[in-house]
Design an enzyme around this catalytic site. Structure first.
Site, PDB file in Angstrom:
ATOM      1  N   ARG A   1       5.801 -13.015   9.918  1.00  0.00           N
ATOM      2  CA  ARG A   1       5.852 -11.663   9.083  1.00  0.00           C
ATOM      3  C   ARG A   1       7.440 -11.417   9.983  1.00  0.00           C
ATOM      4  O   ARG A   1       7.198 -12.587  11.077  1.00  0.00           O
ATOM      5  CB  ARG A   1       5.048 -10.377   9.563  1.00  0.00           C
ATOM      6  CG  ARG A   1       4.784 -10.140  11.220  1.00  0.00           C
ATOM      7  CD  ARG A   1       3.809  -9.207  11.466  1.00  0.00           C
ATOM      8  NE  ARG A   1       3.813  -7.785  11.297  1.00  0.00           N
ATOM      9  CZ  ARG A   1       3.554  -7.247  10.199  1.00  0.00           C
ATOM     10  NH1 ARG A   1       2.053  -7.757   9.790  1.00  0.00           N
ATOM     11  NH2 ARG A   1       3.911  -5.761  10.370  1.00  0.00           N
TER      12      ARG A   1
ATOM     13  N   LYS B   1       4.381   1.036   9.593  1.00  0.00           N
ATOM     14  CA  LYS B   1       4.710   1.683   9.014  1.00  0.00           C
ATOM     15  C   LYS B   1       3.964   3.162   9.486  1.00  0.00           C
ATOM     16  O   LYS B   1       4.129   4.905   9.669  1.00  0.00           O
ATOM     17  CB  LYS B   1       4.019   1.939   7.591  1.00  0.00           C
ATOM     18  CG  LYS B   1       4.752   1.220   6.725  1.00  0.00           C
ATOM     19  CD  LYS B   1       4.515   1.153   5.822  1.00  0.00           C
ATOM     20  CE  LYS B   1       2.843   0.234   4.955  1.00  0.00           C
ATOM     21  NZ  LYS B   1       2.801  -0.119   3.196  1.00  0.00           N
TER      22      LYS B   1
ATOM     23  N   GLU C   1       0.773  -1.191   0.034  1.00  0.00           N
ATOM     24  CA  GLU C   1      -0.089   0.001  -0.024  1.00  0.00           C
ATOM     25  C   GLU C   1       1.281   1.196   0.490  1.00  0.00           C
ATOM     26  O   GLU C   1       1.804   1.035   0.841  1.00  0.00           O
ATOM     27  CB  GLU C   1      -0.940  -0.070   1.138  1.00  0.00           C
ATOM     28  CG  GLU C   1      -1.810   1.278   1.174  1.00  0.00           C
ATOM     29  CD  GLU C   1      -2.483   1.564   2.815  1.00  0.00           C
ATOM     30  OE1 GLU C   1      -2.485   0.039   3.796  1.00  0.00           O
ATOM     31  OE2 GLU C   1      -3.483   2.376   2.596  1.00  0.00           O
TER      32      GLU C   1
HETATM   33  P1  ATP Z   1       1.928  -2.274   8.139  1.00  0.00           P
HETATM   34  O1  ATP Z   1       1.853  -3.029   9.109  1.00  0.00           O
HETATM   35  O2  ATP Z   1       3.542  -1.924   8.914  1.00  0.00           O
HETATM   36  O3  ATP Z   1       1.236  -1.058   8.216  1.00  0.00           O
HETATM   37  P2  ATP Z   1       1.154  -3.933   5.736  1.00  0.00           P
HETATM   38  O4  ATP Z   1       1.730  -4.725   6.212  1.00  0.00           O
HETATM   39  O5  ATP Z   1       0.329  -2.976   6.204  1.00  0.00           O
HETATM   40  O6  ATP Z   1       2.723  -3.081   6.226  1.00  0.00           O
HETATM   41  P3  ATP Z   1       1.885  -3.088   2.901  1.00  0.00           P
HETATM   42  O7  ATP Z   1       2.222  -1.780   2.245  1.00  0.00           O
HETATM   43  O8  ATP Z   1       0.151  -3.773   3.229  1.00  0.00           O
HETATM   44  O9  ATP Z   1       2.164  -3.251   5.017  1.00  0.00           O
HETATM   45  O10 ATP Z   1       2.146  -4.575   2.877  1.00  0.00           O
HETATM   46  C1  ATP Z   1       3.128  -5.128   1.661  1.00  0.00           C
HETATM   47  C2  ATP Z   1       3.527  -6.135   1.658  1.00  0.00           C
HETATM   48  O11 ATP Z   1       4.459  -6.811   2.927  1.00  0.00           O
HETATM   49  C3  ATP Z   1       1.982  -7.491   2.378  1.00  0.00           C
HETATM   50  O12 ATP Z   1       1.955  -8.436   1.427  1.00  0.00           O
HETATM   51  C4  ATP Z   1       2.242  -7.602   3.658  1.00  0.00           C
HETATM   52  O13 ATP Z   1       2.709  -9.366   3.668  1.00  0.00           O
HETATM   53  C5  ATP Z   1       4.493  -7.626   3.542  1.00  0.00           C
HETATM   54  N1  ATP Z   1       5.297  -7.036   4.943  1.00  0.00           N
HETATM   55  C6  ATP Z   1       5.113  -6.163   5.879  1.00  0.00           C
HETATM   56  N2  ATP Z   1       5.395  -6.144   7.143  1.00  0.00           N
HETATM   57  C7  ATP Z   1       5.999  -7.175   6.830  1.00  0.00           C
HETATM   58  C8  ATP Z   1       6.505  -7.864   7.917  1.00  0.00           C
HETATM   59  N3  ATP Z   1       7.386  -7.533   9.060  1.00  0.00           N
HETATM   60  N4  ATP Z   1       7.819  -9.163   7.240  1.00  0.00           N
HETATM   61  C9  ATP Z   1       7.507  -9.847   6.227  1.00  0.00           C
HETATM   62  N5  ATP Z   1       6.209  -8.864   5.083  1.00  0.00           N
HETATM   63  C10 ATP Z   1       5.830  -8.434   5.947  1.00  0.00           C
HETATM   64 MG    MG Z   2      -1.148  -4.336   4.444  1.00  0.00          MG
END
Ligand code: ATP
Ligand code: MG
Length: 475
Positions: free
Chosen positions: A262, A272, A37
């Site tokens: 994760r 984020k 995102e």
């Molecule tokens: P945040 O929780 O920090 O806002 P998010 O998962 O909402 O992160 P996205 O931009 O939606 O952020 O993530 C893109 C991809 O990265 C998703 O498929 C998510 O599962 C993966 N991702 C995000 N954080 C991690 C992590 N700590 N370890 C592994 N994969 C991750």
């Molecule tokens: Mg997300």
């Protein structure tokens, strides 16, 4: 067996893919995606997901899409899109022509929503967000059905079309899936599919004032792109029944969602939302501040993409959450840089050394190996002269036998230079050492002799007249 030979050790995701290849469920295709995102910069956690998705595609001769999940215009910005593109490239992955935006599917998603309404599987809700929450029930208690739930298909279609036209205020209505208000899985209790949001979108401008929710949008994005394996983090395990429900109801192409743990790193914030706060409230100097766990921050801090990819391989993928020690990331970087980084000498806290028996005005070019781990890195010339700087902490006036660095009367090696012996210590009125006087042994050029003399300490140094100022960042 698949006909490709994976280069990586196996893991549970590969096992699933191998099974699919065997059963022919996806016609031997492997098509993954990385779906950020664009509401912030990528961090080291995202790197795990990027390496996993692009890595699987590479190993199985498949494809990995880079897809922006840009369904929430209130938080998303072009700056984030640009930074994400830059960071994925920097990590060394190539999506070729497969760059997509969820917003390109808004029309198709809308049509799918009408289809669900027509099937009697979705309805327009008038309850407020708060009321929806209170009707939802808890893990122990079933939810309550909303009065809106019994609306006719015609009324729902009419209201949904008017939602789209902009006839209603933000928050006044939503579109919900009609599933089961007493499901033990709270995600299945008539989840929201669309909300009204009069906001300008970075790509679609003001074309839309209703925006799809994550659970509704994500499976459709995967389906439209004909993704085979939709890999996400464990929090989405409870959402999988909903992912499947939407695709089954629409009777469209159906990828397999697979969840993995994760990355959690100790001492490291990876939300984020929290990272954004650090930036907005100016605790750091931006998303690429070297103290940030973002890829752009790590890059400025000297991390190499190779080290980050190696780290992702080392930690592997699992089905249970755990925390990785930050020291492993540093160790992996050190292993990588040790093989590749060119060694230079720099003095952080200089102490002047005057070599009394070295001819005044003379400059010698000393030969220095650029990287002892890598002969192909070659050598360089460094100037040696009568006045040099050494590290202040490499000298002690009083020290015991275990002190191998410089002290009065003691001989040490200047790396790639000569052996020197300290003969005099000069101090200012306050007792602070201002300079040292030494003698050098002309027979020790290059920093060694063949007389079997034992000189344990080796100091780094720079020639005072040739030294240049540098900004050094210590972490
Ligand atoms: P945040 O929780 O920090 O806002 P998010 O998962 O909402 O992160 P996205 O931009 O939606 O952020 O993530 C893109 C991809 O990265 C998703 O498929 C998510 O599962 C993966 N991702 C995000 N954080 C991690 C992590 N700590 N370890 C592994 N994969 C991750
Ligand atoms: Mg997300």
């Amino acid at each position: 067996m698949s006909d490709s030979t994976p280069t990586q050790p196996t893991n549970f995701i590969r096992t699933i893919i191998d099974e699919h290849n065997q059963s022919g469920r996806f016609d031997q295709r492997v098509h993954t995606r990385f779906p950020p995102e664009p509401n912030g910069y990528l961090h080291i956690g995202h790197a795990k997901s990027i390496c996993l998705n692009f890595g699987l595609a590479e190993d199985y001769n498949g494809i990995c899409n880079l897809r922006f999940d840009d369904t929430n215009p209130s938080k998303e910005e072009q700056e984030y899109i640009d930074s994400i593109i830059k960071d994925v490239k920097w990590l060394g992955f190539d999506w070729k022509e497969n760059l997509f935006y969820a917003s390109d599917y808004f029309q198709q998603m809308y049509e799918y929503a009408e289809k669900l309404i027509q099937k009697g599987k979705a309805y327009v809700e008038d309850l407020s967000a708060e009321e929806i929450r209170s009707y939802r029930g808890t893990l122990k208690e079933p939810g309550k059905e909303s009065p809106s739930r019994s609306r006719s298909v015609e009324e729902n279609l009419d209201l949904f079309r008017r939602m789209r036209k902009g006839e209603f205020d933000d928050g006044s209505k939503v579109l919900r899936a009609k599933i089961d208000m007493s499901s033990p899985n709270l995600n299945m209790r008539d989840p929201v599919m669309y909300r009204i949001l009069h906001a300008e979108h970075p790509r679609t401008g003001n074309a839309w004032c209703i925006y799809p929710m994550y659970d509704w949008a994500h499976g459709l994005e995967d389906s439209i792109e004909r993704i085979t394996h939709s890999i996400c983090t464990l929090e989405f395990e409870d959402h999988r029944p909903l992912y499947d429900w939407f695709l089954d109801q629409l009777d469209v192409y159906h990828p397999q969602q697979i969840e993995f743990a994760r990355l959690n790193l100790n001492y490291t914030v990876m939300s984020k939302r929290k990272l954004l706060k650090l930036v907005q409230e100016k605790y750091v100097n931006g998303w690429d501040d070297p103290r940030m766990p973002t890829l752009s921050g790590l890059r400025r801090r000297g991390y190499s993409p190779e080290a980050i990819r190696e780290f992702a391989d080392k930690i592997g993928v699992a089905k249970t959450n755990s925390t990785v020690d930050f020291a492993l990331l540093d160790h992996t970087l050190r292993e990588d840089l040790n093989k590749r980084a060119i060694r230079m000498m720099a003095v952080l806290n200089p102490l002047k050394v005057i070599i009394d028996n070295y001819p005044e005005g003379q400059v010698e070019e000393m030969e220095a190996v650029n990287n002892p781990e890598d002969e192909s890195a070659g050598t360089r010339k460094i100037p040696f002269s009568r006045e040099i700087f050494i590290e202040r902490e490499d000298f002690r006036e009083e020290a015991n036998r275990k002190w191998f660095r410089l002290k009065p009367g003691k001989e040490v090696r200047l790396k790639h230079g000569y052996y020197i012996t300290c003969t005099d210590v000069i101090k200012d009125a306050g007792g602070e050492i201002t300079e040292l006087h030494c003698t050098y042994d002309p027979a020790s050029k290059g920093g060694w002799t063949d007389d079997g003399r034992k000189v344990k300490g080796t100091l780094h140094w720079v020639s005072a007249a040739h030294a240049v100022k540098a900004e050094v960042r210590l972490y």
